[in-house]
Design an enzyme around this catalytic site. Structure first.
Site, PDB file in Angstrom:
ATOM      1  N   ASP A  61       0.879  -1.167   0.000  1.00  0.00           N
ATOM      2  CA  ASP A  61       0.000   0.000   0.000  1.00  0.00           C
ATOM      3  C   ASP A  61       0.914   1.214   0.000  1.00  0.00           C
ATOM      4  O   ASP A  61       1.460   1.599   1.041  1.00  0.00           O
ATOM      5  CB  ASP A  61      -0.910  -0.005   1.225  1.00  0.00           C
ATOM      6  CG  ASP A  61      -1.841   1.200   1.266  1.00  0.00           C
ATOM      7  OD1 ASP A  61      -1.689   2.115   0.425  1.00  0.00           O
ATOM      8  OD2 ASP A  61      -2.730   1.238   2.142  1.00  0.00           O
ATOM      9  N   SER A 141      -2.198  10.458 -17.517  1.00  0.00           N
ATOM     10  CA  SER A 141      -3.511  10.365 -18.155  1.00  0.00           C
ATOM     11  C   SER A 141      -3.651  11.508 -19.142  1.00  0.00           C
ATOM     12  O   SER A 141      -3.013  12.561 -18.983  1.00  0.00           O
ATOM     13  CB  SER A 141      -4.622  10.470 -17.101  1.00  0.00           C
ATOM     14  OG  SER A 141      -5.898  10.626 -17.697  1.00  0.00           O
ATOM     15  N   TYR A 154      -9.036  14.239  -9.974  1.00  0.00           N
ATOM     16  CA  TYR A 154      -8.207  13.235 -10.649  1.00  0.00           C
ATOM     17  C   TYR A 154      -7.260  13.917 -11.637  1.00  0.00           C
ATOM     18  O   TYR A 154      -6.063  13.619 -11.677  1.00  0.00           O
ATOM     19  CB  TYR A 154      -9.096  12.229 -11.363  1.00  0.00           C
ATOM     20  CG  TYR A 154      -8.341  11.166 -12.130  1.00  0.00           C
ATOM     21  CD1 TYR A 154      -7.873  10.031 -11.486  1.00  0.00           C
ATOM     22  CD2 TYR A 154      -8.103  11.297 -13.492  1.00  0.00           C
ATOM     23  CE1 TYR A 154      -7.176   9.052 -12.182  1.00  0.00           C
ATOM     24  CE2 TYR A 154      -7.404  10.332 -14.197  1.00  0.00           C
ATOM     25  CZ  TYR A 154      -6.945   9.209 -13.539  1.00  0.00           C
ATOM     26  OH  TYR A 154      -6.254   8.252 -14.236  1.00  0.00           O
ATOM     27  N   LYS A 158      -3.031  13.894 -11.602  1.00  0.00           N
ATOM     28  CA  LYS A 158      -2.212  13.434 -12.723  1.00  0.00           C
ATOM     29  C   LYS A 158      -1.433  14.593 -13.353  1.00  0.00           C
ATOM     30  O   LYS A 158      -0.310  14.415 -13.833  1.00  0.00           O
ATOM     31  CB  LYS A 158      -3.095  12.768 -13.772  1.00  0.00           C
ATOM     32  CG  LYS A 158      -3.681  11.433 -13.316  1.00  0.00           C
ATOM     33  CD  LYS A 158      -2.607  10.400 -13.070  1.00  0.00           C
ATOM     34  CE  LYS A 158      -3.157   9.015 -12.865  1.00  0.00           C
ATOM     35  NZ  LYS A 158      -2.091   7.993 -12.736  1.00  0.00           N
TER      36      LYS A 158
END
Length: 253
Positions: A61, A141, A154, A158
């Site tokens: 993790d 992305s 998000y 990125k």
């Protein structure tokens, strides 16, 4: 393409499903030994068994304090060196921007930004100590470069990695450590299929998404893996600080 040295080692995070599995598979085909990570023991061990003797799995993790150093140590204990890091692990996030809470922002950045930043630094320290350079590839992305409704947090997580890729490439160039990014567009993964199946008209939505892409189709995971392979290869030792969109021409519109 030139094969990697037989002793070359790659660490691929988030490699228990989807794009990560195909990246690991491709790097093994290229001749590397690969350590994969993920949060699921069951999936990770299954993937490692599938990919064969040059693959090992360690559950991790990466959002936990000290995880990056522990993972690098585990890689060295398993294979003795580190030549390629692929920062692929990430979580998705969608929500109406005005409904986003502090914890959503924090958890998204912990996994998508802070964890790969820490891992990049830890990996680069090891590569510097080895004295032979290396290749670090951040999977970002297309959303690092554009705005899409409900995807702001998000996108920001990125986008930060895109900026960090360029800055780290400059810092690490004297050590012959190359840092690049791969920016996938919509890609056919289990997560994509799960999202599609949740919609009232999955077939119609798939056609709509594909029609917005100049090449007219959704990416496959191996489309992304082939670009990672390209950036990891010693053949491309003069490429650093770049981001390659694997989006069928979407960002070119």
């Amino acid at each position: 393409m030139t094969q990697q040295n037989a002793t070359s080692v790659a660490l691929v995070t988030g490699a228990t499903s989807g794009i990560g599995v195909e990246i690991a598979r491709r790097l093994i085909q290229d001749g590397l030994h690969v350590l994969i990570t993920g949060r699921s023991d069951e999936r990770g061990r299954r993937v490692a068994d599938e990919l064969g003797e040059r693959c090992r799995f360690i559950r991790a993790d990466l959002s936990q304090p000290g995880a990056a150093d522990r993972l690098i140590e585990a890689t060295l204990a398993e294979w003795g060196r580190l030549d390629v890091l692929v920062n692929n692990a990430a979580i998705d996030h969608t929500n109406d921007l005005l409904a986003v809470g502090e914890e959503e922002i924090r958890s998204t950045f912990e996994t998508n930004t802070f964890a790969p930043m820490n891992l990049l630094i830890a990996a680069a320290r090891t590569m510097k100590a080895q004295g032979e350079g290396g290749s670090i590839i951040n999977v970002t992305s297309r959303l690092a470069s554009i705005g899409v409704p409900t995807m702001g947090v998000y996108s920001a997580s990125k986008g930060a990695m895109l900026a960090f890729t360029k800055a780290a490439a400059i810092d690490l160039a004297p050590e012959n450590i190359r840092v690049n990014a791969v920016a996938p567009g919509m890609t056919r993964t289990p997560l994509y299929q799960q999202w599609l199946d949740s919609l009232p008209d999955p077939e119609g939505e798939a056609e709509r998404v594909a029609s917005a892409i100049p090449l007219g189709r959704i990416a496959e995971s191996n489309d992304v893996a082939s670009v990672v392979s390209f950036l990891a290869s010693p053949d491309n030792s003069y490429l650093t600080g770049i981001s390659i969109p694997v989006d069928g021409g979407y960002l070119a519109k």
